[in-house]
Design a protein around this motif. Structure first.
Motif, PDB file in Angstrom:
ATOM      1  N   UNK A  14       0.794  -1.036   0.146  1.00 29.71           N
ATOM      2  CA  UNK A  14       0.057  -0.045  -0.028  1.00 29.71           C
ATOM      3  C   UNK A  14       1.081   1.158  -0.032  1.00 29.71           C
ATOM      4  N   UNK A  15       0.472   2.305  -0.653  1.00 26.94           N
ATOM      5  CA  UNK A  15       1.212   3.502  -0.747  1.00 26.94           C
ATOM      6  C   UNK A  15       0.325   4.377   0.155  1.00 26.94           C
ATOM      7  N   UNK A  16       0.945   5.260   1.008  1.00 27.68           N
ATOM      8  CA  UNK A  16       0.228   6.279   1.847  1.00 27.68           C
ATOM      9  C   UNK A  16       0.904   7.582   1.819  1.00 27.68           C
ATOM     10  N   UNK A  17       0.053   8.529   1.494  1.00 27.64           N
ATOM     11  CA  UNK A  17       0.522   9.880   1.028  1.00 27.64           C
ATOM     12  C   UNK A  17      -0.196  11.045   2.324  1.00 27.64           C
ATOM     13  N   UNK A  18       0.031  11.875   2.004  1.00 27.30           N
ATOM     14  CA  UNK A  18      -0.578  12.968   3.179  1.00 27.30           C
ATOM     15  C   UNK A  18      -2.083  13.081   2.735  1.00 27.30           C
ATOM     16  N   UNK A  19      -2.532  13.250   1.697  1.00 26.87           N
ATOM     17  CA  UNK A  19      -3.836  13.263   1.136  1.00 26.87           C
ATOM     18  C   UNK A  19      -4.064  12.473  -0.164  1.00 26.87           C
ATOM     19  N   UNK A  20      -4.710  11.170  -0.063  1.00 28.34           N
ATOM     20  CA  UNK A  20      -5.123  10.679  -1.382  1.00 28.34           C
ATOM     21  C   UNK A  20      -6.276  11.336  -2.555  1.00 28.34           C
ATOM     22  N   UNK A  21      -6.662  12.466  -1.820  1.00 33.24           N
ATOM     23  CA  UNK A  21      -7.564  13.459  -2.850  1.00 33.24           C
ATOM     24  C   UNK A  21      -6.984  13.934  -3.996  1.00 33.24           C
ATOM     25  N   UNK A  22      -5.527  14.064  -4.050  1.00 35.56           N
ATOM     26  CA  UNK A  22      -4.722  14.512  -4.821  1.00 35.56           C
ATOM     27  C   UNK A  22      -5.023  13.837  -6.261  1.00 35.56           C
ATOM     28  N   UNK A  23      -5.425  12.511  -5.925  1.00 36.45           N
ATOM     29  CA  UNK A  23      -5.576  11.703  -7.040  1.00 36.45           C
ATOM     30  C   UNK A  23      -7.028  11.941  -8.011  1.00 36.45           C
ATOM     31  N   UNK A  66       3.748   9.291  -7.254  1.00 35.21           N
ATOM     32  CA  UNK A  66       4.164   7.975  -6.443  1.00 35.21           C
ATOM     33  C   UNK A  66       2.668   7.600  -6.373  1.00 35.21           C
ATOM     34  N   UNK A  67       1.804   8.179  -6.203  1.00 38.55           N
ATOM     35  CA  UNK A  67       0.320   7.847  -5.829  1.00 38.55           C
ATOM     36  C   UNK A  67      -0.326   7.189  -7.388  1.00 38.55           C
ATOM     37  N   UNK A  68      -0.009   7.798  -8.344  1.00 39.96           N
ATOM     38  CA  UNK A  68      -0.410   7.800  -9.664  1.00 39.96           C
ATOM     39  C   UNK A  68       0.280   6.319  -9.887  1.00 39.96           C
ATOM     40  N   UNK A  69       1.605   6.219  -9.764  1.00 40.27           N
ATOM     41  CA  UNK A  69       2.320   4.935 -10.201  1.00 40.27           C
ATOM     42  C   UNK A  69       1.530   3.832  -9.427  1.00 40.27           C
ATOM     43  N   UNK A  70       1.299   4.078  -8.283  1.00 34.91           N
ATOM     44  CA  UNK A  70       0.646   3.002  -7.364  1.00 34.91           C
ATOM     45  C   UNK A  70      -0.783   2.583  -8.133  1.00 34.91           C
ATOM     46  N   UNK A  71      -1.593   3.480  -8.536  1.00 34.20           N
ATOM     47  CA  UNK A  71      -2.850   3.283  -9.161  1.00 34.20           C
ATOM     48  C   UNK A  71      -2.617   2.449 -10.438  1.00 34.20           C
ATOM     49  N   UNK A  72      -1.671   2.733 -11.350  1.00 36.88           N
ATOM     50  CA  UNK A  72      -1.236   2.081 -12.452  1.00 36.88           C
ATOM     51  C   UNK A  72      -0.941   0.610 -12.085  1.00 36.88           C
ATOM     52  N   UNK A  73      -0.379   0.162 -11.050  1.00 38.88           N
ATOM     53  CA  UNK A  73       0.105  -0.930 -10.636  1.00 38.88           C
ATOM     54  C   UNK A  73      -0.949  -1.593  -9.917  1.00 38.88           C
ATOM     55  N   UNK A  74      -2.364  -1.258 -10.019  1.00 39.38           N
ATOM     56  CA  UNK A  74      -3.222  -1.817  -9.228  1.00 39.38           C
ATOM     57  C   UNK A  74      -3.151  -1.892  -7.806  1.00 39.38           C
ATOM     58  N   UNK A  75      -2.467  -0.807  -7.180  1.00 48.55           N
ATOM     59  CA  UNK A  75      -1.958  -0.789  -5.718  1.00 48.55           C
ATOM     60  C   UNK A  75      -2.908   0.118  -4.931  1.00 48.55           C
ATOM     61  N   UNK A  76      -3.255  -0.103  -3.758  1.00 50.47           N
ATOM     62  CA  UNK A  76      -4.099   0.588  -3.204  1.00 50.47           C
ATOM     63  C   UNK A  76      -3.491   2.005  -2.659  1.00 50.47           C
ATOM     64  N   UNK A  77      -4.072   3.289  -2.484  1.00 48.41           N
ATOM     65  CA  UNK A  77      -3.489   4.372  -2.019  1.00 48.41           C
ATOM     66  C   UNK A  77      -4.240   4.923  -0.909  1.00 48.41           C
ATOM     67  N   UNK A  78      -3.717   5.350   0.118  1.00 47.04           N
ATOM     68  CA  UNK A  78      -4.394   5.893   1.300  1.00 47.04           C
ATOM     69  C   UNK A  78      -3.778   7.093   1.633  1.00 47.04           C
TER      70      UNK A  78
END
Length: 363
Positions: free
Chosen positions: A128-137, A220-232
């Protein structure tokens, strides 16, 4: 600080305060995203990225040349900062897979987007990828959320920024915005912390954002989404902006005015911060800012203390608490602004107090 160095720096750093420079780095995630959002919402069109080159110079190079003793002092002060070395950390605890913590800089600079050695691989292998705010996606979702709280980004009392500045300051702001292809008439109702993002960032950074480039956290978050990985996310954009709004509006206007006073030389400040970040010596950021601020500069220590508490320390606690559920599962990759990591009340130390072992990876 000797005369030659002061002579080189005084024309554009004489009004810079420590709080104002720190404000941009530590609180820049919502501003970095909002800047991209505003460029879309208001159809603003700065020059194409290819037409705008970054020209900032590292102020520490001038310090090394003109006053090496001052640079030694900066390094000595940085050495006192707990966890001031390293932007990439391994997080370990018995019984769970290791996790990772990356300090980011919220810019689109290609050097920053490269990430330190091992970080990209750790992110790719994390669960899982954890960032300050996943709303940036999701700009539409973020925009809708912000529309529910217009008071956080806009004056809602019928006033504009012109009502809070002198005619001379209005002219200065107008010119600063024009240099970035923006119109004061278009953004006059925006709160000062939004306008500060337009004038604080170098024109090359704004043009990259206008061209659709992602800042590090978003990439970082966009790369995770492309890889099918959850972002929180650890915070919402509204929570981040409320933290900004909790500070006195006079503080924000002072920051805006002083940032305008730097003009194009803000590029030197950002370049210096960037090279410090790339070196991993993040503990040097504050001592550097103090060193290049002339002793006669007007600094409000109480305002800075309020900023540090609300924008940095309070959010460090929120980030640490929000990280724990992910760390308990293991193999998480957490990315937050680099200035949230060091210090006795920084994220690295807070996670250690929660029973985790954190080790800096590489330089």
């Amino acid at each position: 600080m000797n005369a030659p160095l002061l002579q080189n720096l005084r024309p554009y750093l004489s009004r810079l305060s420590l709080a104002d420079a720190a404000l941009w780095l530590a609180g820049a995630l919502p501003l970095a995203f909002l800047l991209s959002l505003m460029l879309v919402l208001f159809s603003l069109s700065p020059a194409k990225a290819d037409d705008v080159k970054c020209t900032g110079e590292n102020l520490l190079v001038a310090m090394q040349r003109d006053d090496p003793a001052a640079l030694d002092k900066v390094r000595a002060e940085a050495a006192k900062t707990p966890n001031g070395k390293g932007i990439f950390w391994k997080i370990e605890k018995e019984g769970v897979k290791p996790s990772w913590l990356l300090g980011t800089m919220h810019v689109t600079d290609p050097r920053v987007l490269t990430m330190p050695e091992g970080a990209r691989e750790a992110a790719a292998e994390a669960d899982i990828i954890v960032i300050e705010s996943d709303e940036i996606l999701d700009e539409k979702k973020a925009g809708a959320a912000l529309l529910m709280h217009p008071e956080l980004t806009m004056f809602t009392d019928g006033k504009t920024v012109k009502d809070h500045l002198t005619p001379e300051q209005v002219t200065e702001l107008d010119e600063g915005l024009k240099q970035r292809g923006l119109s004061l008439a278009t953004v006059a109702r925006m709160k000062p912390w939004i306008l500060a993002s337009f004038v604080a960032l170098p024109a090359c950074e704004i043009s990259r954002k206008a061209a659709g480039a992602s800042f590090l956290d978003k990439q970082i978050a966009e790369d995770a989404i492309k890889a099918g990985k959850p972002v929180a996310g650890l915070e919402t954009l509204v929570e981040q902006l409320k933290a900004m709004a909790d500070l006195p509006v006079d503080f924000h206007f002072r920051a805006l005015i002083e940032t305008m006073a730097l003009g194009d030389k803000m590029e030197d400040v950002i370049e210096t911060m960037t090279e410090i970040y790339l070196s991993g010596e993040i503990g040097m950021t504050m001592p550097m800012l103090e060193a290049v601020t002339p002793s006669g500069a007007d600094k409000d220590d109480s305002a800075y203390a309020a900023f540090e508490r609300r924008i940095v320390q309070d959010r460090n606690v929120v980030m640490a608490e929000g990280s724990l559920p992910h760390l308990e599962k293991g193999n998480a990759f957490i990315a937050v602004g680099a200035l949230h990591l060091p210090g006795a009340e920084g994220l690295v130390e807070l996670l250690r107090k929660d029973g985790y072992t954190l080790t800096a990876v590489g330089g």
